[in-house]
Motif scaffolding. Structure first.
Motif, PDB file in Angstrom:
ATOM      1  N   ASN A  67       0.819  -1.202   0.000  1.00 48.26           N
ATOM      2  CA  ASN A  67       0.000   0.000   0.000  1.00 48.26           C
ATOM      3  C   ASN A  67       0.855   1.256   0.000  1.00 48.26           C
ATOM      4  OD1 ASN A  67      -2.089  -1.766   0.117  1.00 48.26           O
ATOM      5  ND2 ASN A  67      -2.428  -1.534   2.318  1.00 48.26           N
ATOM      6  N   ASP A  68       1.982   1.204   0.734  1.00 44.85           N
ATOM      7  CA  ASP A  68       2.911   2.322   0.750  1.00 44.85           C
ATOM      8  C   ASP A  68       3.523   2.522  -0.630  1.00 44.85           C
ATOM      9  OD1 ASP A  68       4.579   4.312   2.261  1.00 44.85           O
ATOM     10  OD2 ASP A  68       6.158   2.997   1.531  1.00 44.85           O
ATOM     11  N   ARG A  69       3.809   1.407  -1.328  1.00 41.07           N
ATOM     12  CA  ARG A  69       4.392   1.477  -2.666  1.00 41.07           C
ATOM     13  C   ARG A  69       3.421   2.159  -3.643  1.00 41.07           C
ATOM     14  NH1 ARG A  69       7.740  -2.303  -5.308  1.00 41.07           N
ATOM     15  NH2 ARG A  69       8.302  -1.521  -7.371  1.00 41.07           N
ATOM     16  N   LYS A 113       1.106   5.684   4.549  1.00 41.02           N
ATOM     17  CA  LYS A 113       0.810   6.869   3.774  1.00 41.02           C
ATOM     18  C   LYS A 113      -0.618   6.756   3.248  1.00 41.02           C
ATOM     19  CE  LYS A 113       5.557   7.558   2.120  1.00 41.02           C
ATOM     20  NZ  LYS A 113       6.403   7.709   0.924  1.00 41.02           N
ATOM     21  N   SER A 114      -1.207   7.869   2.902  1.00 38.38           N
ATOM     22  CA  SER A 114      -2.546   7.846   2.319  1.00 38.38           C
ATOM     23  C   SER A 114      -2.722   9.078   1.450  1.00 38.38           C
ATOM     24  CB  SER A 114      -3.618   7.809   3.404  1.00 38.38           C
ATOM     25  OG  SER A 114      -3.639   9.031   4.127  1.00 38.38           O
ATOM     26  N   LEU A 115      -3.645   8.981   0.518  1.00 34.41           N
ATOM     27  CA  LEU A 115      -4.060  10.150  -0.222  1.00 34.41           C
ATOM     28  C   LEU A 115      -4.986  10.968   0.665  1.00 34.41           C
ATOM     29  CD1 LEU A 115      -4.917   8.385  -3.583  1.00 34.41           C
ATOM     30  CD2 LEU A 115      -3.013   9.944  -3.231  1.00 34.41           C
ATOM     31  N   ASN A 116      -4.989  12.250   0.473  1.00 36.85           N
ATOM     32  CA  ASN A 116      -5.878  13.106   1.265  1.00 36.85           C
ATOM     33  C   ASN A 116      -6.933  13.687   0.338  1.00 36.85           C
ATOM     34  OD1 ASN A 116      -7.121  14.632   3.178  1.00 36.85           O
ATOM     35  ND2 ASN A 116      -5.474  16.122   3.402  1.00 36.85           N
ATOM     36  N   VAL A 117      -8.093  13.038   0.305  1.00 34.30           N
ATOM     37  CA  VAL A 117      -9.226  13.523  -0.473  1.00 34.30           C
ATOM     38  C   VAL A 117     -10.361  13.719   0.515  1.00 34.30           C
ATOM     39  CG1 VAL A 117     -10.763  13.108  -2.428  1.00 34.30           C
ATOM     40  CG2 VAL A 117      -8.422  12.215  -2.473  1.00 34.30           C
ATOM     41  N   SER A 118     -10.404  14.894   1.119  1.00 38.89           N
ATOM     42  CA  SER A 118     -11.384  15.164   2.167  1.00 38.89           C
ATOM     43  C   SER A 118     -11.749  16.635   2.148  1.00 38.89           C
ATOM     44  CB  SER A 118     -10.817  14.775   3.544  1.00 38.89           C
ATOM     45  OG  SER A 118      -9.666  15.541   3.849  1.00 38.89           O
ATOM     46  N   GLY A 119     -12.849  16.934   2.829  1.00 40.31           N
ATOM     47  CA  GLY A 119     -13.305  18.314   2.935  1.00 40.31           C
ATOM     48  C   GLY A 119     -14.140  18.739   1.738  1.00 40.31           C
ATOM     49  N   GLN A 134     -19.616  11.286  -0.802  1.00 37.84           N
ATOM     50  CA  GLN A 134     -19.449  12.727  -1.012  1.00 37.84           C
ATOM     51  C   GLN A 134     -19.896  13.504   0.220  1.00 37.84           C
ATOM     52  OE1 GLN A 134     -20.043  15.054  -4.927  1.00 37.84           O
ATOM     53  NE2 GLN A 134     -22.051  15.072  -3.973  1.00 37.84           N
ATOM     54  N   GLU A 135     -21.001  13.102   0.827  1.00 37.37           N
ATOM     55  CA  GLU A 135     -21.484  13.796   2.021  1.00 37.37           C
ATOM     56  C   GLU A 135     -20.472  13.729   3.154  1.00 37.37           C
ATOM     57  OE1 GLU A 135     -25.144  11.844   2.842  1.00 37.37           O
ATOM     58  OE2 GLU A 135     -26.268  12.890   1.267  1.00 37.37           O
ATOM     59  N   ARG A 136     -19.877  12.546   3.340  1.00 39.02           N
ATOM     60  CA  ARG A 136     -18.904  12.388   4.419  1.00 39.02           C
ATOM     61  C   ARG A 136     -17.584  13.076   4.090  1.00 39.02           C
ATOM     62  NH1 ARG A 136     -22.829   9.381   4.682  1.00 39.02           N
ATOM     63  NH2 ARG A 136     -23.519   8.285   6.576  1.00 39.02           N
ATOM     64  N   MET A 137     -17.215  13.071   2.806  1.00 43.97           N
ATOM     65  CA  MET A 137     -16.011  13.790   2.397  1.00 43.97           C
ATOM     66  C   MET A 137     -16.142  15.277   2.696  1.00 43.97           C
ATOM     67  SD  MET A 137     -14.383  14.158  -1.426  1.00 43.97           S
ATOM     68  CE  MET A 137     -15.675  15.288  -1.942  1.00 43.97           C
ATOM     69  N   ILE A 138     -17.295  15.851   2.364  1.00 47.61           N
ATOM     70  CA  ILE A 138     -17.523  17.275   2.613  1.00 47.61           C
ATOM     71  C   ILE A 138     -17.422  17.585   4.098  1.00 47.61           C
ATOM     72  CG2 ILE A 138     -19.276  19.085   2.504  1.00 47.61           C
ATOM     73  CD1 ILE A 138     -20.172  17.878  -0.167  1.00 47.61           C
ATOM     74  N   ASN A 139     -17.816  16.624   4.927  1.00 45.72           N
ATOM     75  CA  ASN A 139     -17.754  16.815   6.381  1.00 45.72           C
ATOM     76  C   ASN A 139     -16.388  16.472   6.973  1.00 45.72           C
ATOM     77  OD1 ASN A 139     -20.422  17.699   6.589  1.00 45.72           O
ATOM     78  ND2 ASN A 139     -21.199  15.601   6.709  1.00 45.72           N
ATOM     79  N   GLY A 140     -15.419  16.150   6.124  1.00 45.16           N
ATOM     80  CA  GLY A 140     -14.053  15.960   6.605  1.00 45.16           C
ATOM     81  C   GLY A 140     -13.500  14.564   6.516  1.00 45.16           C
ATOM     82  N   ALA A 141     -14.308  13.571   6.139  1.00 41.69           N
ATOM     83  CA  ALA A 141     -13.798  12.205   6.030  1.00 41.69           C
ATOM     84  C   ALA A 141     -12.914  12.064   4.789  1.00 41.69           C
ATOM     85  CB  ALA A 141     -14.945  11.199   5.964  1.00 41.69           C
ATOM     86  N   ASN A 142     -11.831  11.291   4.908  1.00 43.69           N
ATOM     87  CA  ASN A 142     -10.925  11.051   3.792  1.00 43.69           C
ATOM     88  C   ASN A 142     -11.368   9.794   3.050  1.00 43.69           C
ATOM     89  OD1 ASN A 142      -8.845  10.837   1.973  1.00 43.69           O
ATOM     90  ND2 ASN A 142      -7.224  10.555   3.500  1.00 43.69           N
ATOM     91  N   VAL A 143     -11.815   9.953   1.817  1.00 46.53           N
ATOM     92  CA  VAL A 143     -12.319   8.804   1.058  1.00 46.53           C
ATOM     93  C   VAL A 143     -11.186   7.924   0.529  1.00 46.53           C
ATOM     94  CG1 VAL A 143     -14.426  10.013   0.395  1.00 46.53           C
ATOM     95  CG2 VAL A 143     -12.424  10.140  -1.090  1.00 46.53           C
ATOM     96  N   GLY A 186      -7.142   3.417  -9.418  1.00 46.47           N
ATOM     97  CA  GLY A 186      -7.729   4.616  -8.826  1.00 46.47           C
ATOM     98  C   GLY A 186      -6.691   5.501  -8.172  1.00 46.47           C
ATOM     99  N   VAL A 187      -5.711   4.890  -7.503  1.00 41.92           N
ATOM    100  CA  VAL A 187      -4.631   5.656  -6.880  1.00 41.92           C
ATOM    101  C   VAL A 187      -3.820   6.383  -7.949  1.00 41.92           C
ATOM    102  CG1 VAL A 187      -2.449   5.454  -5.641  1.00 41.92           C
ATOM    103  CG2 VAL A 187      -4.473   4.264  -4.790  1.00 41.92           C
ATOM    104  N   ARG A 188      -3.547   5.698  -9.045  1.00 48.84           N
ATOM    105  CA  ARG A 188      -2.759   6.335 -10.110  1.00 48.84           C
ATOM    106  C   ARG A 188      -3.513   7.498 -10.739  1.00 48.84           C
ATOM    107  NH1 ARG A 188       0.877   1.814 -13.309  1.00 48.84           N
ATOM    108  NH2 ARG A 188       1.978   1.076 -11.457  1.00 48.84           N
ATOM    109  N   TYR A 189      -4.830   7.372 -10.865  1.00 50.72           N
ATOM    110  CA  TYR A 189      -5.613   8.518 -11.355  1.00 50.72           C
ATOM    111  C   TYR A 189      -5.442   9.707 -10.420  1.00 50.72           C
ATOM    112  CZ  TYR A 189      -9.631  11.603 -11.144  1.00 50.72           C
ATOM    113  OH  TYR A 189     -10.417  12.714 -11.035  1.00 50.72           O
ATOM    114  N   ARG A 190      -5.526   9.468  -9.108  1.00 52.08           N
ATOM    115  CA  ARG A 190      -5.404  10.563  -8.146  1.00 52.08           C
ATOM    116  C   ARG A 190      -4.015  11.187  -8.180  1.00 52.08           C
ATOM    117  NH1 ARG A 190      -9.908  13.095  -6.200  1.00 52.08           N
ATOM    118  NH2 ARG A 190     -11.606  11.572  -6.069  1.00 52.08           N
ATOM    119  N   LEU A 191      -2.982  10.364  -8.318  1.00 51.37           N
ATOM    120  CA  LEU A 191      -1.617  10.899  -8.402  1.00 51.37           C
ATOM    121  C   LEU A 191      -1.424  11.693  -9.686  1.00 51.37           C
ATOM    122  CD1 LEU A 191       0.421   7.835  -7.068  1.00 51.37           C
ATOM    123  CD2 LEU A 191      -0.207   9.916  -5.829  1.00 51.37           C
ATOM    124  N   TRP A 192      -2.007  11.200 -10.785  1.00 50.65           N
ATOM    125  CA  TRP A 192      -1.935  11.941 -12.048  1.00 50.65           C
ATOM    126  C   TRP A 192      -2.621  13.290 -11.899  1.00 50.65           C
ATOM    127  CZ3 TRP A 192      -6.039  13.827 -14.834  1.00 50.65           C
ATOM    128  CH2 TRP A 192      -5.727  14.381 -16.086  1.00 50.65           C
TER     129      TRP A 192
END
Length: 535
Positions: A163-165, A199-205, A492-501, A512-518
């Motif tokens: 997952n770190d890789r 490590k994690s992606l930060n997709v929140s707020g 989406q509702e939880r992301m807007i409230n601060g949860a990291n999807v 999906g991770v590669r899309y986010r990094l791109w």
């Protein structure tokens, strides 16, 4: 014994003195169990068929991946670790069988019908031997509890490495990346004391305004068949309203959906002789945004904004960015041999990145789409997406599905099928019939996506000529999509409230991770965009 049966603990084989477990002849890797009972030199073979469902299992050793090199990377090591656990489970079943056979032997020794043939001394001796063997077998069970704990800790450790890789900088060199050697075996009882920092992606707020760099791409916005000479198609793209229509020459144009006079929405009007007419005072605009007709008055050089617009292979494209448009457009045609059966457009109440995350993930299918295309699917032990190091395309295992993310917002997939709702074969090539799908996720606004869906088949060409078939295709497409929507809207509702999807990405989330990094790299203006085919 309850612990062993419930957990399938990996324990060492306890070799019985009078019992044997023999492979069934002619079938490699399968186990069939027989109990051997001895009585004064005579042997009787009794089949333990009642235990068949528990012990007639496949030996996983032939499936263990072999490494040609000296070292395994983390993904290979993780797969080997999983096979190790499967193998230890297979061995544990044999140990459990030994205990069961010993208990059967105790029952046999105490059988009242057999007592007249044996002396009390003989029975005591046999029971003492059986008790000693049972004690040894039970000791192996307790040893295995420590082994399985260590094995699961190491498996979790290696999953963390994988997952770190996933989240590493794509420009990291091979020498900087973590490697595991084949000596990292689950047979060791050493506990793993250190674990890598997660490590994690930060997709929140709340969804932030789209970065201008994300606009500098060609975006498909409509199917050509939906744009007639006397019609228009209003669209939203990056929080702005536009309208697409055909000019005098039949070529499409895209202009701001706001009249220059009094800001009336132009899509409420009509298309006359290749010009779009405002319904308020009749001002008419050509496809380049110039006001060519102004009833009851006359002004010079009145214009509204227009975007570069082009038509190719049955789709209308626009360029919403400020940078000069790319000279060529990508091809979205289905592969050779496929015929287009349906083209559907839907407006969805979700941010387009969340929808792309969903479309790039197939591991959710047996849990989410249980009433549509994945009805009856079994849940695999392991789901993988296999792709080149620098790629945004690959194939799913065990599903015979090829998939590609094509920037900026397009997902292409080819699904191998043999019967409706069924998947067979290990790759799409092993399937005789296929379904090809195109999904375009146009970012209309921060909480709305315009989805263009195209479905093509390489079989059943007559379906195209059945009346109202397009209504049936739309019904099925909406049913599948609604299974996803209730989940993604909740995300989406939880992301807007601060949860990291994207808090816990795992190995099957690779695409999906590669899309986010791109996407992050594009928004940050990185010169060397990751996962380019040219790399």
């Amino acid at each position: 014994m309850t612990t062993v049966t419930a957990l399938s603990l990996p324990i060492s084989l306890c070799k019985p003195s009078k019992f044997t477990c023999n492979p069934r002849k002619g079938v490699r890797g399968r186990l069939r169990v027989f109990a051997i009972f001895g009585e004064e030199g005579g042997l009787e073979k009794k089949s333990t068929s009642t235990w068949g469902p528990l012990f007639d299992v496949e030996d996983p050793r032939p499936r263990v991946p072999q490494s040609k090199g000296k070292f395994l990377d983390v993904n290979q090591a993780l797969e080997v670790a999983r096979f190790d656990i499967q193998y230890l489970d297979w061995r544990a079943r044999q140990d459990l069988l030994t205990i069961m056979l010993l208990h059967d032997k105790v029952v046999e020794v105490l059988n009242p019908l057999a007592r007249e043939y044996k002396s009390i001394g003989t029975m005591k001796k046999e029971l003492a031997e059986l008790q000693e063997e049972l004690e040894r077998a039970h000791r192996q069970v307790h040893i295995s509890e420590a082994r399985v704990s260590t094995a699961l800790d190491k498996l979790a450790y290696m999953e963390a490495l994988v997952n770190d890789r996933l989240l590493q900088d794509p420009n990291t060199t091979e020498s900087d990346q973590t490697l595991l050697s084949p000596s990292t075996s689950l047979s060791s009882t050493d506990n793993v004391k250190t674990k890598p920092a997660r490590k994690s992606l930060n997709v929140s707020g709340p969804v932030q305004p789209y970065h201008p760099n994300l606009k500098n791409f060609w975006y498909p916005v409509a199917f050509s068949n939906d744009l007639k000479d006397d019609t228009m198609i209003p669209i939203d793209c990056f929080e702005e309203s536009w309208v697409v229509f055909r000019g005098k020459d039949g070529r499409p144009g895209c202009v701001q959906n706001t009249c220059a006079h009094r800001a009336c929405p132009l899509d409420l009007g009509s298309v006359n002789e290749g010009r779009i007419q405002c319904p308020y005072h009749g001002w008419e605009y050509s496809t380049d945004g110039k006001c060519e007709k102004m009833p009851s008055t006359r002004l010079l050089n009145v214009r509204i904004r227009s975007l570069p617009c082009f038509e190719q292979e049955g789709m209308i494209w626009i360029w919403p960015g400020d940078a000069p448009p790319m000279a060529t457009l990508p091809s979205l045609q289905p592969p050779s041999g496929f015929k287009i059966h349906a083209e559907i457009v839907m407006e969805l109440p979700v941010e387009h990145g969340l929808l792309l995350d969903n479309l790039l993930d197939l591991a959710h299918a047996p849990f989410t789409h249980t009433s549509t295309f994945a009805k009856g699917w079994s849940v695999p032990n392991l789901v993988k997406f296999l792709t080149p190091t620098s790629g945004l395309e690959g194939y799913w295992d065990p599903y015979p599905i090829d998939m590609e993310f094509r920037p900026p917002c397009i997902v292409l997939s080819t699904i191998g099928i043999s019967k409706p709702g069924k998947l067979e074969g290990q790759t799409t090539r092993q399937c005789s019939t296929h379904l090809h799908q195109l999904h375009v996720c146009l970012p209309s606004s921060r909480n709305k996506t315009r989805l263009l869906y195209r479905m093509s088949l390489d079989f059943a060409p007559l379906l195209k000529h059945i009346p109202f078939m397009h209504i049936l295709w739309r019904y099925f497409a909406e049913k599948v999509l609604n299974e996803d929507l209730r989940l993604v809207v909740g995300q989406q509702e939880r992301m807007i409230n601060g949860a990291n999807v994207w808090n816990w990405p795992v190995s099957y989330d690779k695409l999906g991770v590669r899309y986010r990094l791109w996407r992050d790299a594009v928004e940050q203006g990185v010169k060397q965009i990751p996962f380019n085919k040219s790399k």
